[in-house]
Scaffold this motif. Structure first.
Motif, PDB file in Angstrom:
ATOM      1  N   GLY A 331      -4.283 -28.369 -25.764  1.00 59.23           N
ATOM      2  CA  GLY A 331      -4.604 -27.816 -24.410  1.00 59.23           C
ATOM      3  C   GLY A 331      -4.886 -26.295 -24.201  1.00 59.23           C
ATOM      4  O   GLY A 331      -4.620 -25.785 -23.190  1.00 59.23           O
ATOM      5  N   ASP A 332      -5.161 -25.873 -25.260  1.00 64.83           N
ATOM      6  CA  ASP A 332      -5.696 -24.423 -25.135  1.00 64.83           C
ATOM      7  C   ASP A 332      -7.004 -24.328 -24.993  1.00 64.83           C
ATOM      8  O   ASP A 332      -7.996 -24.950 -25.238  1.00 64.83           O
ATOM      9  CB  ASP A 332      -5.258 -23.564 -26.679  1.00 64.83           C
ATOM     10  CG  ASP A 332      -3.903 -23.651 -27.130  1.00 64.83           C
ATOM     11  OD1 ASP A 332      -3.118 -23.673 -26.009  1.00 64.83           O
ATOM     12  OD2 ASP A 332      -3.559 -23.408 -28.033  1.00 64.83           O
ATOM     13  N   ALA A 333      -7.470 -22.983 -24.482  1.00 66.35           N
ATOM     14  CA  ALA A 333      -9.211 -22.739 -24.201  1.00 66.35           C
ATOM     15  C   ALA A 333      -9.710 -22.814 -25.602  1.00 66.35           C
ATOM     16  O   ALA A 333      -9.197 -22.335 -26.552  1.00 66.35           O
ATOM     17  CB  ALA A 333      -9.177 -21.195 -23.472  1.00 66.35           C
ATOM     18  N   VAL A 334     -10.921 -23.389 -25.575  1.00 71.69           N
ATOM     19  CA  VAL A 334     -11.429 -23.652 -26.737  1.00 71.69           C
ATOM     20  C   VAL A 334     -12.526 -22.314 -26.718  1.00 71.69           C
ATOM     21  O   VAL A 334     -13.338 -22.102 -26.021  1.00 71.69           O
ATOM     22  CB  VAL A 334     -12.558 -24.842 -26.637  1.00 71.69           C
ATOM     23  CG1 VAL A 334     -13.542 -24.870 -27.787  1.00 71.69           C
ATOM     24  CG2 VAL A 334     -11.726 -26.116 -26.566  1.00 71.69           C
ATOM     25  N   PRO A 335     -12.514 -21.511 -28.051  1.00 77.34           N
ATOM     26  CA  PRO A 335     -13.260 -20.403 -28.228  1.00 77.34           C
ATOM     27  C   PRO A 335     -14.551 -20.848 -28.134  1.00 77.34           C
ATOM     28  O   PRO A 335     -14.926 -21.809 -28.865  1.00 77.34           O
ATOM     29  CB  PRO A 335     -12.862 -19.638 -29.514  1.00 77.34           C
ATOM     30  CG  PRO A 335     -11.890 -21.067 -30.187  1.00 77.34           C
ATOM     31  CD  PRO A 335     -11.605 -21.888 -29.178  1.00 77.34           C
TER      32      PRO A 335
END
Length: 362
Positions: A331-335
């Motif tokens: 659920g983290d931002a995808v770099p």
């Protein structure tokens, strides 16, 4: 008259002596199996509501005699009377011959105990060791179990109780195991190592026998599973992500030290887990059972001020690598993997010249 006075005085002295003598009584089972404990109980209380006739702390010996033929002392124990007037002594009968024995309490002055005291008890020791036949070898090679096979006569399918001792500790039982109609039994008892094992057999009647087994050899040393590793920079706001292709069984994930790392991982069922038990001086460790699928791992410092490269190692895994897919699963931002490429310098200069020329014409 003088004769009557003397007789009266003697009678009075006898009454005083009888009144001052203490009451004591010992008791024990009439039959004990060789190898069982022989417990002797005693009291100095003459009746239900009477007070103890011996003071607390009074001590003397209780002696066990072999009474067949010429009486001979086998063992003695010292008893100490307690506040309630009771006392006890326990004799080990292992190794004693079967037969008739006498238990006697010693009167230290020959006049301490009164005539109503019970100072002797007869007991019969019965040897049941011949009731059991052990068929399994008394010397065995270590294979992780102790082989117990044999037959107990006279018990049929009632079962036999087994207790196994090793290095002065009970490692199995007491536990009843099955016997068939002939009293035959067969059991494999798990054991941790080679050495000497004492196996005690009993039934509903009591002790039967103790048999000693010697196990040679030792368990094979367990090999340490190989670790595979991968590295990645990590901060609190930009964690390191990894994919671990597991093998079936217990998988261990371990971080490097120097920073207080936090491990999060998503197992094969998609469930999230978080591990944060150690500090910066010990590696953070996650351990779980896998089925051979892929597990995703996220690692970051506990402190927002820490940053560094973390080495993540895995045991019982086929591979471990930095993951591009893991951030989205957590659920983290995808770099972003590609940034806009700036125009080459000569194209920028050409564009500037065109703008200037067009401005002059205008």
């Amino acid at each position: 008259m003088k004769r009557i006075a003397w007789l009266t005085l003697i009678a009075a002295m006898l009454l005083v002596s009888a009144a001052s003598a203490a009451y004591v009584s010992i008791s024990a089972p009439k039959e004990v199996y060789v190898g069982d404990r022989l417990v002797v109980a005693g009291t100095s209380v003459a009746g239900e509501f009477a007070q103890p006739s011996l003071k607390p702390g009074f001590s003397t010996d209780v002696i066990l005699y072999y009474a067949k033929g010429t009486k001979s002392e086998v063992a003695r124990k010292t008893i100490v009377v307690q506040e309630n007037g009771l006392f006890s002594a326990t004799f080990d009968t292992a190794g004693l011959a079967a037969g008739t024995y006498s238990i006697e309490i010693v009167d230290p002055t020959q006049t301490t105990f009164g005539g109503s005291s019970k100072v002797q008890q007869m007991v019969e020791l019965i040897d049941r060791s011949k009731d059991i036949v052990v068929d399994s070898p008394l010397t065995q090679e270590f294979d992780g179990t102790l082989d117990l096979r044999g037959t107990v006569s006279g018990i049929g399918d009632a079962g036999v109780q087994v207790r196994v001792e090793h290095d002065a500790a009970v490692i199995y039982g007491p536990k009843y195991i099955r016997t068939d109609t002939n009293g035959a039994f067969s059991e494999e008892v798990p054991i941790p190592d080679g050495g000497t094992y004492r196996v005690t057999f009993s039934d509903t009647k009591g002790f039967i026998s103790t048999v000693t087994f010697v196990i040679s050899g030792k368990p094979a040393p367990t090999s340490t599973p190989a670790m595979i590793s991968a590295n990645a920079p990590a901060t609190r706001s930009a964690p390191a992500y990894f994919e671990v292709d597991t093998k079936s069984g217990t998988v261990t994930i371990v971080t490097s030290v120097g920073i207080d790392w936090v491990i999060e991982y998503i197992d094969e069922d998609g469930k999230s887990h978080k591990v944060n038990d150690k500090g910066q001086l010990e590696p953070e460790t996650a351990e779980f059972v896998a089925r051979g699928g892929t597990v995703y791992v996220k690692v970051y410092p506990m402190s927002y001020s820490d940053r560094g490269t973390v080495q993540v190692s895995a045991a019982n895994a086929d591979s471990i690598r930095v993951s591009q897919a893991a951030p989205g699963l957590f659920g983290d931002a995808v770099p972003t993997t590609a940034q806009a490429t700036p125009l080459p310098a000569f194209l920028a200069l050409l564009a500037l010249i065109v703008v200037v020329v067009l401005a002059r014409r205008g």
